[in-house]
Design an enzyme around this catalytic site. Structure first.
Site, mmCIF file in Angstrom:
data_model
loop_
_atom_site.group_PDB
_atom_site.id
_atom_site.type_symbol
_atom_site.label_atom_id
_atom_site.label_comp_id
_atom_site.label_asym_id
_atom_site.label_seq_id
_atom_site.Cartn_x
_atom_site.Cartn_y
_atom_site.Cartn_z
ATOM 1 N N LYS A 1 11.208 -12.877 -15.086
ATOM 2 C CA LYS A 1 11.803 -11.752 -15.809
ATOM 3 C C LYS A 1 11.824 -10.584 -14.824
ATOM 4 C CE LYS A 1 11.415 -8.303 -17.904
ATOM 5 N NZ LYS A 1 12.059 -7.027 -17.471
ATOM 6 N N THR B 1 1.067 -1.559 -18.063
ATOM 7 C CA THR B 1 1.826 -2.760 -18.415
ATOM 8 C C THR B 1 1.006 -4.009 -18.068
ATOM 9 O OG1 THR B 1 3.914 -1.603 -18.162
ATOM 10 C CG2 THR B 1 4.006 -3.994 -18.013
ATOM 11 N N GLU C 1 -1.016 -7.434 -9.714
ATOM 12 C CA GLU C 1 -0.933 -6.517 -8.559
ATOM 13 C C GLU C 1 -0.442 -5.197 -9.128
ATOM 14 O OE1 GLU C 1 0.238 -4.163 -6.364
ATOM 15 O OE2 GLU C 1 1.747 -5.405 -5.373
ATOM 16 N N CYS D 1 3.908 -0.128 -3.918
ATOM 17 C CA CYS D 1 2.541 -0.261 -4.442
ATOM 18 C C CYS D 1 1.517 0.091 -3.373
ATOM 19 C CB CYS D 1 2.309 -1.668 -4.969
ATOM 20 S SG CYS D 1 3.051 -2.958 -3.999
ATOM 21 N N GLU E 1 -1.377 7.304 -9.070
ATOM 22 C CA GLU E 1 -0.210 6.877 -8.303
ATOM 23 C C GLU E 1 0.986 7.740 -8.733
ATOM 24 O OE1 GLU E 1 1.261 2.833 -9.268
ATOM 25 O OE2 GLU E 1 0.997 2.449 -7.135
#
Ligand code: NAI
Ligand code: MG
Length: 495
Positions: free
Chosen positions: A189, A246, A264, A298, A397
């Site tokens: 997805k 999420t 991750e 990331c 972040e």
């Protein structure tokens, strides 16, 4: 070797593309017929669309992956044969490199050369895992007299891959490469903001000889297709790259079926610059580690910790470089492109405003090209000094071109600051002192530590993943093959 991006292709390749899902080897729309418009982040203009997949589409894709896993021929093919499929896929991605790079650049707004870098990495991932497929094997364990005990590496079965929008070509390749090498089948997805290259790669996988049902793609929203996939009882393992929030939702959904996961979840990665470092070597790397992909990485180096004696000199030079940075449309191939969408641009702007309100000095601000289209989501790079390590900017972040600078005195404080967030993904250590290189690298809590270097997103061969809030499990390198399989022990009593 990186090629020069073909900017003519960039403007033409993705005109009016109506992408389809890939289920059971067929290209199909969503069962509901609904579609999601795809806009280019550089100008906000719609240039393509993707199916709005939902539960029914996920059900079909999982059933197809299950059938392909249980009935074959994938599960009966040798590891060598599976490896050859991946090797052929690598070759096909290389053949279509210009088209894929241009499509990725247009879909995500990343500068053209970053699209080329991403496709180059994808080629290498499929090459690496193609070659590794028949080298991940078990062992024999000395056991009781009269017994032989062996271990084999077994695929999980149906692997669900939920992919973010920042590096779709690369992240898909690290997931699909490792999962398929070990004999799993896949339902992917991709992110609603960047699905086009994923659909294209699944098509190329069919051409490479991937049997129908082995590599399925369902596009759609996270809350619809994503949620249906992560909680699906027909899925055996879930791998996800994206935000910690999420990640929690996906783990909870997978926990409903007691399935394993690889997560991750990003970072707040520090670059530690000691006074004895080669500053000329460090400077461009420190800048690039936060500017690459507009900071939407990331492993972005989003904190720079500078030792007191060189703090003023180093940050002044950083500031000079930041002032010169310009955000431009992807096809100009500038320092950085736009951010992915309005929501992300607003989120980044709000974090900048919060840091300004907190009184952290703006040491430098880059710019947005004067003629950048109004509909694009541009953010000028910002360098903040004297940031409070416990503030939102020191801890969270940003996922934008925002670098927070701190100063420290000595190794002890450097390590404390570096480890002073809940994240632990990547770190950079800059020093010429060999003893200190080892001492500091050893004490940093991060999945990857670079000494006199920094690899934002790089290193196909290097295991990658986080501690703490950055997640768990390891991707990339040979180790990803362990995550994408489970040990089975077989014991023979032969007397
Ligand atoms: P996200 O983590 O929500 O999205 C990533 C993927 O998860 C997309 O494919 C999305 O459709 C899917 N998803 C969303 N909700 C889901 C659910 N309930 N179940 C299953 N799948 C779901 O990230 P988003 O909202 O696009 O970006 C927000 C922030 O996340 C960014 O500002 C950044 O800080 C972080 N992020 C980190 C990434 C990384 O590489 N570590 C990548 C993307 C975002
Ligand atoms: Mg897009």
């Amino acid at each position: 070797m990186l090629k020069t991006p073909d900017t003519t292709l960039l403007r033409t390749v993705a005109e009016e593309r109506a992408a389809l899902n890939v289920i059971g080897g067929k290209m199909v729309g969503a069962k509901s017929g609904a579609r999601i418009e795809v806009a280019c982040p550089s100008d906000g203009r719609v240039f393509a669309s993707i199916p709005r997949g939902e539960t029914a589409d996920i059900d079909a894709a999982v059933a197809s992956a299950r059938h392909a896993f249980e009935v074959g021929p994938w599960s009966r093919m040798t590891a060598t044969e599976r490896g050859r499929v991946l090797t052929r896929l690598s070759g096909l991605v290389e053949q279509h490199a210009d088209e894929l790079a241009a499509l990725e650049s247009r879909d995500t707004g990343k500068p053209a050369r970053q699209g080329v870098a991403d496709v180059t990495a994808a080629i290498r991932y499929y090459e690496y895992y193609g070659a590794a497929a028949d080298k991940a094997h078990g062992s024999q364990i000395p056991f009781l007299e009269g017994y032989t005990a062996i271990t084999t590496r077994e695929p999980h079965g149906v692997v669900a891959g939920i992919i973010p929008w920042n590096y779709p070509l690369q992240i898909l390749a690290r997931v699909a490469g490792a999962a398929l090498a070990m004999g799993n089948t896949l339902v992917v997805k991709p992110a609603e903001d960047a699905s086009l290259t994923t659909v294209r790669i699944a098509e190329l996988a069919l051409e490479a000889g991937c049997p129908p049902g082995v590599f399925n793609v369902v596009t759609g929203y996270g809350a619809e297709a994503g949620a249906a996939l992560s909680g699906h009882p027909g899925v055996d393992y879930v791998t996800f790259t994206g935000s910690p929030g999420t990640g929690t939702a996906i783990q909870q959904a997978a926990a409903g079926n007691n399935r394993g996961v690889t997560m991750e979840l990003g970072g707040k990665s520090p670059q530690i610059v000691f006074a004895d470092a080669d500053l000329d070597a460090a400077l461009p790397v420190v800048v690039n580690a936060i500017i690459q992909n507009g900071g939407q990485t990331c492993s972005a180096g989003s904190r720079v910790l500078v030792e007191k004696p060189i703090h003023e000199e180093f940050t002044a030079e950083l500031a000079r470089r930041f002032e010169a940075l310009v955000a431009e449309p992807h096809d100009r191939d500038g320092d950085l492109g736009p951010l992915i969408n309005t929501r992300q641009a607003e989120r980044v702007a709000a974090m900048i405003a919060e840091a300004e309100a907190a009184g952290f000095p703006v040491l430098a601000k880059g710019s947005v090209a004067d003629d950048a289209p109004q509909g694009g989501h541009y953010q000028a790079p910002v360098l903040f000094g004297a940031v409070d390590p416990l503030s939102a900017l020191g801890q969270e972040e940003v996922f934008g071109p925002v670098l927070a600078a701190f100063s420290f005195e000595g190794e002890e404080e450097a390590v404390r600051l570096a480890n002073g967030t809940e994240y632990g993904l990547v770190a950079g250590v800059w020093t010429r002192d060999g003893g200190r290189q080892h001492r500091v690298a050893k004490r940093i809590r991060a999945g990857q530590v670079y000494v006199n270097a920094y690899g934002a997103g790089g290193g196909i061969e290097l295991p990658f993943g986080g501690f703490g809030r950055s997640g768990h499990g390891r991707e990339k390198g040979f180790e990803a093959l362990m995550d994408m399989s489970a040990t089975k022990t077989t014991v023979f009593n032969h007397g």
